[in-house]
Design a protein around this motif. Structure first.
Motif, PDB file in Angstrom:
ATOM      1  N   GLU A  24      49.953  57.150  50.712  1.00  0.00           N
ATOM      2  CA  GLU A  24      50.448  57.409  49.463  1.00  0.00           C
ATOM      3  C   GLU A  24      49.470  57.328  48.372  1.00  0.00           C
ATOM      4  O   GLU A  24      49.118  57.979  47.510  1.00  0.00           O
ATOM      5  N   GLU A  50      47.343  59.686  45.938  1.00  0.00           N
ATOM      6  CA  GLU A  50      47.374  59.759  44.538  1.00  0.00           C
ATOM      7  C   GLU A  50      45.630  60.148  43.958  1.00  0.00           C
ATOM      8  O   GLU A  50      45.426  60.609  43.105  1.00  0.00           O
ATOM      9  N   ALA A  74      48.304  64.936  52.413  1.00  0.00           N
ATOM     10  CA  ALA A  74      47.928  64.589  50.978  1.00  0.00           C
ATOM     11  C   ALA A  74      47.168  65.439  50.348  1.00  0.00           C
ATOM     12  O   ALA A  74      46.598  65.074  49.148  1.00  0.00           O
TER      13      ALA A  74
END
Length: 568
Positions: A43, A47, A81
């Motif tokens: 995660e 970002e 992602a």
């Protein structure tokens, strides 16, 4: 070059040009940590990818992975992602500066990692949304063709072009003694560099020609038609070496069935949501006068935690239209109310000021590049700001310039690798100012444990009324001193006055109201090598030197005693 180990650049190699590039101080060693302190999960990586895409939405975002068992699963996460490219790097690449342990033991051949990655992406329906690249001692057109048949569509060459430019593989890149001038900052050795662009161009023409010849033999017209065609590869049926008998590598050539209209190469660009971002829909249109004509803009907006990377695309537009120096200070001032999401004010340049009344998530002011970010506690809040966390972890990570004022406490890893920002905060969590190389941080409240680990530059002022800061600081490379110099006292007071001006901080007001007693309770956390180099710079300036000349003279003075250079 140093997977999982980190690295250190000794002070003797940090000459003024290198220090300028690295936003650090000449003569002061630099430490690179083993992990990336802003990435502890997939995660976090997502970002970072999103942050970078906002910083320059014209750029492709590439994630480099070492060829290793299980790399396909990680590559699938990278694709989810929204990275544009995933690079599978083999164990044979790297530089002559790598530790022997890394050269011998880190990673696997690129063929293994590439095959696993391509197969995993296909099986999970992800292959057609991401470009797969490979590198690690590719030298010939045959290497390119094998890479394509195993699933790559882009190929990285590094060592081979270096050899074309004159590298003779001395593996002394870290010693500053490269005899052909490739990997050195020594001007006498750099003069020996004889490489020419035309030689590299010719090399790649030959690579391309060999690829075309092999494609013709295979009956393939386009490179994309060759991607993933592992059926065109054959295993050797006779293994001569006794240690290799019985080994079965057939899974490398496994071809998963392609479901639906998926292709074995990238066909669709990743959806980064740039067009739907808060900046593109709201902030950029509102600031068009500043972007086009440099006019002042002051405006207010609500903000929610779903709004990530607020201000970053606006900042990138300022840089794109007005250059790296941005706009005059406070040309664009945006006031926000609410709870900001991750990476509020990331990478923003000079001329852009973001003021937030409320609180913010992780990565506040990440990579700040000259802008100003301010967060203050709401006036009607029922809690004392100085006792509560108002921004998340990893604030000002990798920041290079600008100002930050936080009316409350920050989470962990505050100011990691800060190299130029002046920040004032009312308390920080563990591991504050790790690997910091420049700038100043003023902390008006408590600090967590392990403060200043690996910090090699810059100064931190810690409010320490109970004289316990030393127990929480990492003093391996730095020293805690009282603040006694008149100029430093004036600077510290100015920091608090600016903090009050921007945030209305009650904590800073109390300290200023009783300043003579308050300044006695501050401690200066300063890296030892940094302090020595500052003394050399002051000596050079006292001799009448200025600017680059003063830095060169100070660097030469600091190098006279090798034992004083960090890392030697």
């Amino acid at each position: 070059a140093k997977p999982g180990e980190g690295g250190q650049l000794p002070g003797g190699k940090v000459n003024p040009p290198i220090a300028k590039v690295r936003h650090s101080t000449p003569g002061v060693g630099l430490i690179s940590p083993p992990p990336h302190h802003d990435i502890y999960s997939i995660e976090d990586l997502a970002e970072l990818i999103h942050d970078l895409k906002n910083a320059n939405h014209h750029a492709r975002i590439s994630v480099k992975l070492v060829s290793e068992v299980g790399v396909g699963t990680i590559a699938a996460g990278v694709a989810k992602a929204h990275a544009d490219v995933v690079l599978i790097s083999g164990h044979d690449g790297g530089t002559g500066a790598s530790p022997v342990s890394s050269i011998h033991h880190a990673g696997l051949p690129w063929e293994l990692g590439l095959a696993e990655t391509h197969q995993t992406l296909l099986l999970n329906g992800l292959r057609d949304r991401i470009v797969v690249e490979t590198d690690g001692q590719l030298k010939t057109g045959r290497d390119v063709v094998i890479g394509a048949l195993l699933g790559a569509e882009e190929f990285g060459f590094a060592t081979a072009p270096l050899v074309v430019l004159g590298c003779i593989m001395m593996r002394a890149c870290h010693l500053n003694t490269c005899p052909v001038g490739v990997a050195t900052q020594d001007p006498r050795l750099r003069a020996k560099f004889a490489g020419e662009v035309d030689a590299v161009v010719s090399f790649f023409h030959f690579i391309a020609e060999e690829v075309r010849q092999l494609m013709a033999k295979l009956g393939i017209r386009k490179l994309t038609d060759m991607v993933g065609r592992a059926d065109l590869l054959e295993m050797r049926h006779t293994i001569e070496h006794y240690k290799s008998r019985g080994l079965d590598y057939s899974n490398i050539l496994y071809r998963p069935e392609i479901e639906g209209d998926q292709t074995p190469y990238c066909r669709f660009p990743q959806d980064h949501g740039i067009e739907r971002s808060y900046d593109m829909t709201t902030l950029v249109p509102a600031c068009e006068a500043a972007l086009e004509r440099g006019e002042k803009v002051i405006s207010s907006f609500p903000v929610r935690n779903v709004h990530r990377v607020v201000g970053t695309i606006l900042g990138s537009e300022i840089s794109r239209r007005h250059g790296q120096h941005g706009l005059p200070e406070d040309t664009v001032t945006l006031n926000f109310n609410g709870t900001a999401g991750q990476s509020f004010g990331a990478f923003i340049p000079p001329g852009l000021t973001l003021k937030l009344t409320g609180d913010a998530n992780d990565y506040f002011g990440k990579g700040l590049s000259g802008g100003k970010v301010i967060v203050r506690c709401p006036a009607k809040a029922s809690y004392p700001a100085e006792e509560n966390i108002i921004i998340g972890n990893v604030a000002f990570f990798g920041a290079t310039a600008g100002e930050g004022y936080i009316n409350g406490r920050a989470g962990e890893r505050f100011g990691v690798r800060n190299s130029g920002v002046r920040a004032v905060v009312e308390g920080v969590g563990d591991h504050g100012c790790e690997y910091m190389t420049g700038g100043s941080v003023t902390i008006l409240g408590p600090t967590g444990r392990n403060f200043g680990a690996g910090m090699s530059g810059g100064i931190a002022y810690l409010h320490d009324p109970d004289n316990t800061a030393a127990s929480r600081c990492n003093l391996e490379m730095a020293t805690l001193l009282p603040v006694t110099d008149a100029a430093e006292i004036d600077q510290l007071k100015a920091n608090l006055e600016l903090h009050v001006h921007h945030t209305g901080s009650r904590q800073a007001k109390r300290l200023l109201e009783n300043w003579p007693a308050a300044v006695a309770s501050f401690r200066k956390f300063v890296p030892n090598d940094y302090a020595r180099m500052l003394a050399c710079i002051q000596k050079a300036q006292a001799a009448g030197l200025t600017g680059e000349s003063a830095l060169e003279a100070a660097f030469a003075e600091n190098m006279k005693d090798p034992s004083r250079v960090s890392g030697n």
